[in-house]
Design a protein around this motif. Structure first.
Motif, short mmCIF file in Angstrom:
data_model
loop_
_atom_site.label_atom_id
_atom_site.label_comp_id
_atom_site.label_asym_id
_atom_site.label_seq_id
_atom_site.Cartn_x
_atom_site.Cartn_y
_atom_site.Cartn_z
N MET A 153 9.84 76.10 -33.34
CA MET A 153 8.65 75.27 -33.18
C MET A 153 8.25 74.71 -34.54
SD MET A 153 5.06 76.33 -31.32
CE MET A 153 3.79 75.12 -31.05
N ARG A 154 7.79 73.47 -34.55
CA ARG A 154 7.37 72.82 -35.79
C ARG A 154 5.85 72.74 -35.87
NH1 ARG A 154 9.97 67.17 -35.06
NH2 ARG A 154 8.84 67.52 -33.09
N PRO A 155 5.30 72.64 -37.09
CA PRO A 155 3.84 72.51 -37.19
C PRO A 155 3.29 71.33 -36.40
CG PRO A 155 4.81 72.98 -39.34
CD PRO A 155 5.96 72.74 -38.40
N ALA A 156 4.08 70.26 -36.29
CA ALA A 156 3.61 69.09 -35.56
C ALA A 156 3.46 69.36 -34.07
CB ALA A 156 4.58 67.92 -35.77
N ASP A 157 4.13 70.40 -33.56
CA ASP A 157 4.05 70.72 -32.14
C ASP A 157 2.85 71.57 -31.78
OD1 ASP A 157 6.47 69.38 -31.76
OD2 ASP A 157 7.63 71.19 -32.23
N LEU A 158 2.08 72.01 -32.78
CA LEU A 158 0.93 72.87 -32.50
C LEU A 158 -0.18 72.07 -31.82
CD1 LEU A 158 0.57 74.90 -35.83
CD2 LEU A 158 1.31 75.78 -33.61
N PRO A 159 -0.92 72.69 -30.91
CA PRO A 159 -2.10 72.02 -30.36
C PRO A 159 -3.20 71.97 -31.41
CG PRO A 159 -1.98 74.29 -29.58
CD PRO A 159 -0.71 74.04 -30.35
N PRO A 160 -4.19 71.13 -31.24
CA PRO A 160 -5.30 71.10 -32.20
C PRO A 160 -6.02 72.47 -32.22
CG PRO A 160 -5.34 69.17 -30.78
CD PRO A 160 -4.32 70.10 -30.21
N LEU A 161 -6.10 73.05 -33.41
CA LEU A 161 -6.65 74.39 -33.54
C LEU A 161 -8.00 74.34 -34.24
CD1 LEU A 161 -3.37 76.13 -34.68
CD2 LEU A 161 -4.58 76.63 -32.56
N PRO A 162 -9.00 75.08 -33.73
CA PRO A 162 -10.31 75.07 -34.38
C PRO A 162 -10.39 76.11 -35.49
CG PRO A 162 -10.42 76.36 -32.36
CD PRO A 162 -9.01 75.84 -32.46
N ALA B 143 7.82 84.28 -39.85
CA ALA B 143 8.66 83.09 -39.83
C ALA B 143 9.56 83.06 -38.61
CB ALA B 143 9.50 83.03 -41.11
N ARG B 144 10.12 84.23 -38.23
CA ARG B 144 10.99 84.28 -37.05
C ARG B 144 10.22 84.00 -35.76
NH1 ARG B 144 13.31 88.29 -39.56
NH2 ARG B 144 12.32 89.92 -38.34
N ILE B 145 8.98 84.50 -35.70
CA ILE B 145 8.15 84.23 -34.51
C ILE B 145 7.93 82.73 -34.35
CG2 ILE B 145 5.84 84.51 -33.54
CD1 ILE B 145 5.77 87.30 -34.79
N ALA B 146 7.57 82.06 -35.45
CA ALA B 146 7.33 80.63 -35.38
C ALA B 146 8.59 79.85 -35.02
CB ALA B 146 6.76 80.13 -36.71
N GLN B 147 9.75 80.30 -35.54
CA GLN B 147 11.01 79.61 -35.23
C GLN B 147 11.43 79.81 -33.77
OE1 GLN B 147 13.75 81.18 -38.08
NE2 GLN B 147 12.75 80.18 -39.83
N GLU B 148 11.20 81.03 -33.26
CA GLU B 148 11.64 81.34 -31.89
C GLU B 148 10.70 80.77 -30.84
OE1 GLU B 148 12.54 85.35 -29.25
OE2 GLU B 148 12.63 85.44 -31.44
N ALA B 149 9.42 80.62 -31.17
CA ALA B 149 8.43 80.16 -30.19
C ALA B 149 8.66 78.70 -29.83
CB ALA B 149 7.03 80.36 -30.74
N SER B 150 8.38 78.39 -28.58
CA SER B 150 8.46 77.00 -28.13
C SER B 150 7.08 76.41 -27.86
CB SER B 150 9.29 76.91 -26.85
OG SER B 150 8.74 77.74 -25.83
N SER B 151 6.07 77.26 -27.78
CA SER B 151 4.70 76.76 -27.56
C SER B 151 3.71 77.80 -28.04
CB SER B 151 4.46 76.46 -26.08
OG SER B 151 4.60 77.64 -25.30
N LEU B 152 2.45 77.39 -28.14
CA LEU B 152 1.38 78.28 -28.57
C LEU B 152 0.15 78.02 -27.72
CD1 LEU B 152 0.42 79.91 -31.63
CD2 LEU B 152 -1.26 78.16 -31.06
N GLU B 153 -0.47 79.10 -27.27
CA GLU B 153 -1.74 79.01 -26.57
C GLU B 153 -2.79 79.77 -27.36
OE1 GLU B 153 -1.32 80.51 -22.62
OE2 GLU B 153 0.19 79.01 -22.03
N PHE B 154 -4.05 79.39 -27.21
CA PHE B 154 -5.10 80.09 -27.92
C PHE B 154 -6.35 80.16 -27.05
CE2 PHE B 154 -5.74 75.68 -29.02
CZ PHE B 154 -7.12 75.52 -28.98
N ILE B 155 -7.18 81.17 -27.34
CA ILE B 155 -8.44 81.36 -26.63
C ILE B 155 -9.51 81.59 -27.69
CG2 ILE B 155 -9.72 82.78 -24.98
CD1 ILE B 155 -6.97 83.68 -23.87
N VAL B 156 -10.54 80.76 -27.69
CA VAL B 156 -11.63 80.89 -28.65
C VAL B 156 -12.61 81.94 -28.13
CG1 VAL B 156 -13.57 79.71 -29.75
CG2 VAL B 156 -11.38 78.53 -29.45
N THR B 157 -13.05 82.81 -29.03
CA THR B 157 -14.02 83.86 -28.66
C THR B 157 -15.30 83.67 -29.46
OG1 THR B 157 -13.10 85.36 -30.33
CG2 THR B 157 -12.19 85.51 -28.12
N ARG B 158 -16.32 84.41 -29.05
CA ARG B 158 -17.61 84.27 -29.73
C ARG B 158 -17.59 84.89 -31.13
NH1 ARG B 158 -21.34 86.70 -25.06
NH2 ARG B 158 -19.50 88.06 -25.01
#
Length: 603
Positions: free
Chosen positions: A1-10, A48-63
């Protein structure tokens, strides 16, 4: 996965999930999601290996960070990501539960519910739970057999007749007296044993003054039972330390041991152990944090202080979460001196011993931690239970010997170590010829019938030695997996020419280095012995009065010139076949040798 593939992160607290396809491979939490996730693309090792192996990222914002901590724990339990440190198995450890009703009952349960009841635990040792419950059932007259919630009965049970139950199920119990018994049980489970015994002794003396000797004797027996139990099962440490938990940590490669001790009222009440496997790339702080997160999500009651062996990243949110659960402040501390630091030393020592015990248990089962890793690295069909190491020792072609050392289940089997002389080199050092002769003789000579065929051969050397050993095996009609260990680089060498480089902390490499060193020591001792005997023989040949028989006696009793030099004249003269004149001649001959020539011969 590349940095450009990340969703907008807060820049907000939350939890992120790295995914490979539909599989969640890692769950993490962050105070600022954007900063944490983007750091994976500039890191090394596991991130680094996690980022290379991953194909997508999800996130959940908490309080806040506390909510992120809880959500992270729940998501790890739900998905079991392979890059997270996973401590728990499928079993639930037992708790003691004092029910929330007018006449509470003490139960053993494996589930903590939000039902208003009081819980103590978890207890990793189910036997300890049973012992505590038997003690309370014997000493305190709580109800036992009328179910939860309480069911009405027509007649009191046998426990009431034995004085072990106040019989609330038939309406005979005074609510105030029952509540007093419940408070005493809570004091025992909270570790307030000294205060409880003081109260009971006051009641005993009061009953005696009122000539109620039957009640006084009953209270006396209860006090004796409590003292006997706590003296046998718990360690008094320091009353002034009060209530706290403290942790010990030990690590060996991809294996770790975490131990948590519960101290209440200055007494160590219990210990929780967790043996963790497969954490080669995890940091110590990551392992400890995973244990804290898993344990304190359910553990109760909580102490005001938890002592840690070192700091963890989530220390602040974890302390805030524990304070929320306890309804008061709970502090996480890393003491550097004093009595509390000595507690951590005690815990660390026991964690090391516990880890060693677990590793030895795996070894006895033939499941040494390194064997699985070794099978994976060498692509073997099964774990190599028996491994034999081969090494050649010589000094410029002098006294060439082959050494064989054996590991079974990852442990040395010294009774099957072997040594052999290599005689066909005509004084010229040739490790290839020597290793080929040693391997061929091992599997075709007398040793072939005495020793089982190993699952793996380790050759001390590079590609030339490994291929020489492979040719010897082929001549012997055997097919045994082979691997070489090059000394300088500590690189694994396969017969195909492939080289495998592992980090020095890798358990498979550590095991092979251990076997290589054992093989080398075994051969070196034999090589020194042969060379020393040669020097002794040459020395004895020129001494008047020392013939073949006396020479043999001296060779049997002394392995070095230095050992012979330090022997008193009288002792030497008393050897079989020797006399004072011959002994004097030997010692005079030794004086003509310089000290540098009379010591052990260096390899």
């Amino acid at each position: 996965m590349r940095p450009a593939d990340l969703p907008p992160l807060p820049e907000a607290p939350g939890v992120y999930l790295w995914k490979a396809g539909d599989e969640v491979i890692y769950v993490g939490k962050a105070k600022r999601l954007k900063a944490r996730v983007t750091s994976y693309f500039h890191a090394e090792g596991k991130p680094a290996r996690i980022a290379q192996e991953a194909s997508s990222l999800e996130f959940i914002v908490t309080r806040d960070e506390i909510e992120a901590l809880l959500l992270e724990a729940n998501l790890i339990k739900a998905h079991h990501p392979r890059y997270n440190v996973l401590l728990k198995d499928d079993k639930h450890y037992p708790f003691l539960k004092l029910t929330n009703e007018p006449f509470p009952i003490l139960l053993v349960t494996r589930r903590v519910q939000d039902d208003g009841a009081r819980y103590w635990g978890p207890f990793p040792d189910a036997g300890a739970v049973r012992r505590i419950k038997r003690l309370i059932d014997r000493v305190f007259p709580l109800r036992k057999n009328s179910g939860y919630p309480m069911k009405r009965r027509r007649f009191p049970c046998l426990n009431h007749a034995m004085g072990r139950c106040l019989a609330p199920c038939v309406g005979q119990a005074d609510p105030a007296a029952y509540a007093a018994v419940v408070r005493q049980v809570e004091q025992v489970l909270d570790g307030r044993i000294d205060a409880l015994i003081a109260q009971m002794e006051a009641r005993m003396h009061q009953a005696a003054r009122e000539t109620n000797f039957e009640l006084a004797a009953e209270i006396r027996d209860q006090i004796q039972a409590l003292k006997a139990f706590f003296n046998a099962d718990q360690q008094a440490y320091a009353l002034e330390l009060g209530d706290l938990d403290f942790l010990g940590f030990a690590r060996a490669g991809g294996y770790a041991m975490v131990q948590l001790y519960q101290m209440r009222g200055g007494r160590i009440l219990g210990r929780a152990n967790r043996f963790v496997e497969g954490v080669n790339e995890a940091e110590d702080a990551e392992i400890l944090e995973a244990f804290l997160r898993e344990h304190y999500l359910e553990a109760t009651p909580l102490p005001p202080v938890v002592l840690l062996p070192f700091h963890v990243e989530a220390e602040a949110p974890l302390a805030a979460f524990l304070s929320q659960r306890a309804g008061r402040k709970v502090a996480l501390r890393v003491p550097q001196r004093g009595e509390k630091a000595r507690l951590l030393e005690f815990a660390a020592k026991n964690a090391r011993l516990g880890l060693e015990a677990e590793l030895k248990r795996l070894e006895r089962k033939g499941d040494h931690p390194a064997l699985k890793a070794l099978a994976e690295v060498l692509r073997l069909s099964h774990r190599p239970y028996r491994i034999e190491g081969f090494d050649i020792s010589n000094l410029m072609g002098e006294a060439v010997v082959a050494s064989i050392a054996v590991l079974e289940g990852g442990r040395p089997k010294k009774s099957e170590y072997r040594r052999m002389r290599i005689r066909n080199l005509a004084g010229r050092p040739n490790d290839y010829v020597a290793i080929a002769e040693a391997v061929y003789r091992r599997f075709t000579g007398s040793l072939a019938d005495k020793l089982p065929v190993p699952d793996l051969l380790l050759i001390d050397g590079g590609l030339g030695q490994v291929r020489a050993a492979a040719q010897a095996l082929e001549r012997a009609g055997l097919s045994v997996p082979l691997v070489g260990l090059a000394k300088r680089e500590e690189t694994l060498v396969l017969p195909s020419g492939e080289r495998v480089t592992l980090p020095l902390t890798h358990p498979a490499l550590q095991l092979l280095i251990h076997l290589r060193d054992e093989t080398h020591r075994n051969g070196l001792r034999y090589n020194r012995k042969l060379r020393t005997q040669k020097h002794l023989k040459s020395l004895f040949d020129g001494i008047p009065g020392i013939g073949p028989r006396r020479k043999q006696v001296l060779l049997e009793h002394f392995s070095t010139l230095e050992e012979l030099r330090q022997t008193p004249l009288e002792t030497l003269a008393r050897l079989p076949g020797m006399n004072r004149k011959a002994a004097q001649a030997v010692l005079e001959a030794l004086k003509q040798h310089a000290p540098a020539q009379t010591g052990k011969i260096a390899p």
